[in-house]
Design a protein around this motif. Structure first.
Motif, short mmCIF file in Angstrom:
data_model
loop_
_atom_site.label_atom_id
_atom_site.label_comp_id
_atom_site.label_asym_id
_atom_site.label_seq_id
_atom_site.Cartn_x
_atom_site.Cartn_y
_atom_site.Cartn_z
N MET A 154 62.51 -59.29 163.37
CA MET A 154 63.16 -59.22 164.67
C MET A 154 63.35 -57.74 165.01
SD MET A 154 66.85 -60.78 165.87
CE MET A 154 66.60 -62.31 165.07
N ASP A 155 62.86 -57.37 166.15
CA ASP A 155 63.03 -55.97 166.53
C ASP A 155 64.38 -55.75 167.19
OD1 ASP A 155 62.68 -57.05 169.01
OD2 ASP A 155 61.01 -55.76 169.60
N MET A 197 69.45 -57.32 170.26
CA MET A 197 70.39 -57.06 171.35
C MET A 197 70.45 -58.24 172.32
SD MET A 197 69.76 -52.96 171.98
CE MET A 197 70.40 -53.03 173.60
N GLU A 198 69.27 -58.84 172.60
CA GLU A 198 69.26 -60.00 173.49
C GLU A 198 70.03 -61.17 172.87
OE1 GLU A 198 65.12 -60.70 174.17
OE2 GLU A 198 65.00 -59.24 175.80
N LEU A 208 77.52 -63.23 173.43
CA LEU A 208 78.66 -62.69 174.18
C LEU A 208 78.81 -63.39 175.53
CD1 LEU A 208 78.29 -58.88 173.43
CD2 LEU A 208 80.07 -60.43 172.60
N MET A 209 77.70 -63.69 176.20
CA MET A 209 77.76 -64.39 177.48
C MET A 209 78.33 -65.79 177.30
SD MET A 209 74.23 -63.08 179.27
CE MET A 209 74.40 -64.14 180.69
#
Length: 66
Positions: A1-2, A7-8, A14-15
């Motif tokens: 995983m990059d 971050m996504e 978080l959303m």
């Protein structure tokens, strides 16, 4: 995983947390409104009851044996 995918993923979590908290706050606001209305109604009823009694509450009246 990059790094971008990580971050996504964090952003998605978080959303979802924000959405869940928003739902909780909205529900609590409704409950607070309901409780506020009930307290106001009870206060009005008690004020009417005190006006109709026309005398001091029993806690403020001296007993007859004094």
């Amino acid at each position: 995983m990059d790094r971008t995918e990580a971050m996504e993923e964090k952003l998605a979590h978080l959303m979802r947390a924000v959405d869940d908290l928003s739902d909780v706050v909205a529900r609590q606001a409704g409950e607070i409104d309901l409780l506020t209305r009930r307290v106001r109604l009870l206060m009005e009823r008690e004020a009417e009851r005190e006006q109709m009694a026309g005398e001091a509450p029993a806690a403020n009246v001296r007993p007859p044996h004094w």
